[in-house]
Write a protein that holds these residues in place. Structure first.
Motif, mmCIF file in Angstrom:
data_model
loop_
_atom_site.group_PDB
_atom_site.id
_atom_site.type_symbol
_atom_site.label_atom_id
_atom_site.label_comp_id
_atom_site.label_asym_id
_atom_site.label_seq_id
_atom_site.Cartn_x
_atom_site.Cartn_y
_atom_site.Cartn_z
ATOM 1 N N GLU A 72 51.770 21.850 108.216
ATOM 2 C CA GLU A 72 50.988 21.513 109.358
ATOM 3 C C GLU A 72 52.004 20.473 110.268
ATOM 4 O O GLU A 72 51.608 20.619 111.325
ATOM 5 N N TRP A 108 43.382 19.579 117.689
ATOM 6 C CA TRP A 108 43.951 20.394 116.474
ATOM 7 C C TRP A 108 43.210 20.180 115.114
ATOM 8 O O TRP A 108 42.741 20.866 114.588
ATOM 9 N N GLU A 111 39.725 21.355 115.224
ATOM 10 C CA GLU A 111 39.732 22.740 115.306
ATOM 11 C C GLU A 111 40.061 23.343 113.922
ATOM 12 O O GLU A 111 39.167 24.314 113.368
ATOM 13 N N ARG A 112 40.800 22.777 113.284
ATOM 14 C CA ARG A 112 41.066 23.276 111.903
ATOM 15 C C ARG A 112 39.779 22.898 110.767
ATOM 16 O O ARG A 112 39.452 23.595 110.105
ATOM 17 N N ARG A 115 36.996 25.561 111.507
ATOM 18 C CA ARG A 115 37.057 26.808 110.647
ATOM 19 C C ARG A 115 37.107 26.559 109.379
ATOM 20 O O ARG A 115 36.522 27.537 108.563
#
Length: 258
Positions: A72, A108, A111-112, A115
């Motif tokens: 990551e 980020w 967003e991760r 999902r």
């Protein structure tokens, strides 16, 4: 089987209140660990990427110490470099030799997380961390989420955006440095960018704010013409202007010239 019609939790992470609101009707025995895992992920992100924590990987990098080859971390640093090129250097996570991905990492991380929640079966959710918001699915059956675009200085809602699947990032509350001059940019009130990926929207909002009002207008217009990211600028006098596609989510108001 008894179902629990969604749940929400707020915790302090990254120095701010972060909320996770899941509306998918899942059993309580599934929702509770989902929320536990969500905030564990966000705390891991903070511990890994915070530039002010001495033992974070970013803190170690800035002191020239050995860092772990965490996938990551590599992903974020590479993506920051890409966004720097896409914005002609206006998104700059390295100023005066110090790496600080704060203009990207919050978006980020959400967003991760979004999902991951979809993959876990919680496709109806809203995530909010300091003006960065990610929504998916529905707030209620067939009903889009209502996202308030808040003024980062006053907290007042300037616009309401309606969407089923959208990332929204607002910059201007915290100081943003103009990478060309090294000085804090003060030419705009705020910048809000909406689009399909919250991390990218976050970086674009940071970059556009750093440009100042003249360059920001041109870049926002070109950005909308070339892809799915739309922008609303709030000028120092309080006037709001936006790219045409922003109105599809929020209604009519002044638009940037093409």
């Amino acid at each position: 089987m008894t179902t629990f019609p969604g749940t929400a939790r707020v915790e302090m992470v990254m120095g701010m209140p972060v909320s996770v609101d899941i509306r998918t009707a899942l059993p309580a025995r599934e929702l509770t660990p989902l929320l536990d895992d969500a905030f564990a992920w966000l705390r891991w992100v903070d511990d890994t990427f915070s530039p002010v924590k001495e033992d974070s990987q970013i803190g170690r990098l800035n002191r020239g110490q050995t860092i772990k080859q965490i996938p990551e971390l590599i992903e974020v640093l590479h993506r920051c470099d890409e966004l720097g090129r896409h914005t002609d250097g206006w998104f700059e996570p390295r100023i005066n030799g110090v790496t600080d991905p704060s203009g990207y990492i919050k978006g980020w991380a959400l967003e991760r997380l979004s999902r991951a929640l979809v993959n876990a079966g919680a496709g109806d959710h809203r995530l909010n961390a300091g003006g960065d918001i990610r929504v998916r699915g529905s707030a209620a059956p067939g009903r889009r989420w209502r996202i308030g675009v808040r003024d980062p200085h006053t907290g007042l809602v300037r616009k309401v955006v309606h969407a089923h699947d959208l990332g929204l990032a607002t910059s201007g509350g915290a100081p943003i440095v103009n990478p060309r001059t090294g000085k804090v940019q003060r030419g705009l009130g705020s910048v809000t960018v909406i689009g399909p990926d919250l991390g990218t929207a976050d970086a674009y909002a940071t970059a556009i704010y750093a440009m100042g009002p003249v360059l920001a207008r041109g870049f926002a217009t070109r950005l909308a013409e070339s892809g799915p990211y739309e922008t609303m600028l709030v000028l120092k006098d309080g006037q709001e202007v936006s790219t045409p596609g922003f109105a599809e989510y929020s209604g009519r108001h002044a638009q940037l010239a093409g």
